[in-house]
Design an enzyme around this catalytic site. Sequence first.
Site, short mmCIF file in Angstrom:
data_model
loop_
_atom_site.label_atom_id
_atom_site.label_comp_id
_atom_site.label_asym_id
_atom_site.label_seq_id
_atom_site.Cartn_x
_atom_site.Cartn_y
_atom_site.Cartn_z
N ILE A 52 0.86 -1.19 0.00
CA ILE A 52 0.00 0.00 0.00
C ILE A 52 0.89 1.23 0.00
CG2 ILE A 52 -1.72 1.31 1.29
CD1 ILE A 52 -2.79 -1.30 2.38
N ALA A 72 -5.90 -0.56 7.31
CA ALA A 72 -4.51 -0.92 7.04
C ALA A 72 -3.60 0.27 7.31
CB ALA A 72 -4.35 -1.39 5.60
N ARG A 74 0.88 1.34 8.36
CA ARG A 74 2.17 1.00 8.97
C ARG A 74 2.04 1.42 10.42
NH1 ARG A 74 7.56 2.75 10.16
NH2 ARG A 74 9.07 1.14 9.58
N SER A 117 -5.48 7.50 14.85
CA SER A 117 -4.86 7.19 16.14
C SER A 117 -4.97 8.39 17.08
CB SER A 117 -3.38 6.84 15.94
OG SER A 117 -2.69 6.80 17.18
N TYR A 143 4.80 8.37 13.59
CA TYR A 143 3.53 7.69 13.34
C TYR A 143 2.36 8.66 13.49
CZ TYR A 143 -0.44 4.55 14.19
OH TYR A 143 -1.67 3.93 14.14
N LYS A 147 -0.30 10.07 10.56
CA LYS A 147 -1.76 9.94 10.66
C LYS A 147 -2.44 11.31 10.55
CE LYS A 147 -2.82 5.52 11.34
NZ LYS A 147 -3.81 4.79 10.53
#
Length: 320
Positions: A52, A72, A74, A117, A143, A147
């Site tokens: 992806i 989905a 990472r 998240s 991360y 997001k």
Amino acid sequence: MGRILLTGASGFVGRAVHDCLSKTTAHELVVAVRKHIYGLPVTTSVAQIDQIDGATDWMHILVGCDVVIHAAARVHVMNDSSVDPLASFRKVNVEGTLNLARQAAQKGVRRFVFISSIKVNGEETSLDVPYTADAAPAPVDPYGISKMEAENGLMIIAAQTGMEVVIIRPTLVYGPGVKANFLNMMRWLHKGIPLPFGAIHNRRSLVALGNLVDLIIVCIAHPKAANQKFLVSDGDDLSTTELLQRMARALRKPARLLPVPSVFLTVCAFFFGKKSLSQRLCGSLQVDISKNRELLSWTPPIAVDVAFDATAKYFLDEQV
């Protein structure tokens, strides 16, 4: 209801969403996974995706789809070994997400539900000053930044195309089959290992897997969810000490907790280079889910102790 595309169906959250959706015949479900999942109901179609990113071709998979649930990603990992972690997260979580969303809009998808998240909001709150869904984001790590960037891009696509976007930011998710730190915690309690967490007076929001899935299902069709952001938790914030005590009870084990002051734990963690671990154990992270109640009439259907019992049962069954 028409066809639903679910990405990440082999993951912890995605598999639970799949199991819930596959129990109804109101729609056709197609899942996109990197490896084949065995034992899927006949109502489920499987599309294998090698990777992806910004170049993934989704057009043939999106034919006839009314809704996309994009789970989905990472995922966040401790001690990321990537040379450039932010670039690695962006490739999947930003470029991959927005590429899918653009193609979904081209194919006439009505609604795009994005599992984001709580790290978009930040890492820690002051005690009893919870994050709210519409507060300014303040991600700290790569991360969380990825997001946030995906969320921002999705809202632009929604404005440009008319495709509805729903963003859901879970707190720590637990439930049957949970891994990582929550699983380690259950192992410690099950073995009866004394833990120095008997005097932690923080507050942390958690969300049972079943509660998160329930909100996701509501957001598939609820008219007031369109182009909104939601935080999700059990609505029952716990201190680390309370969490360990209640999970030990679910495991039918005594909680051997030593009343070590949190300030001492924080200093020791800093000395040994474990500041982030200390933050999760001693710091607070609370969310306000009143928006869910007011806008969607949604409250968590599963009580914390019921969810703990289910999580503990799965864990104990796996020990046999």
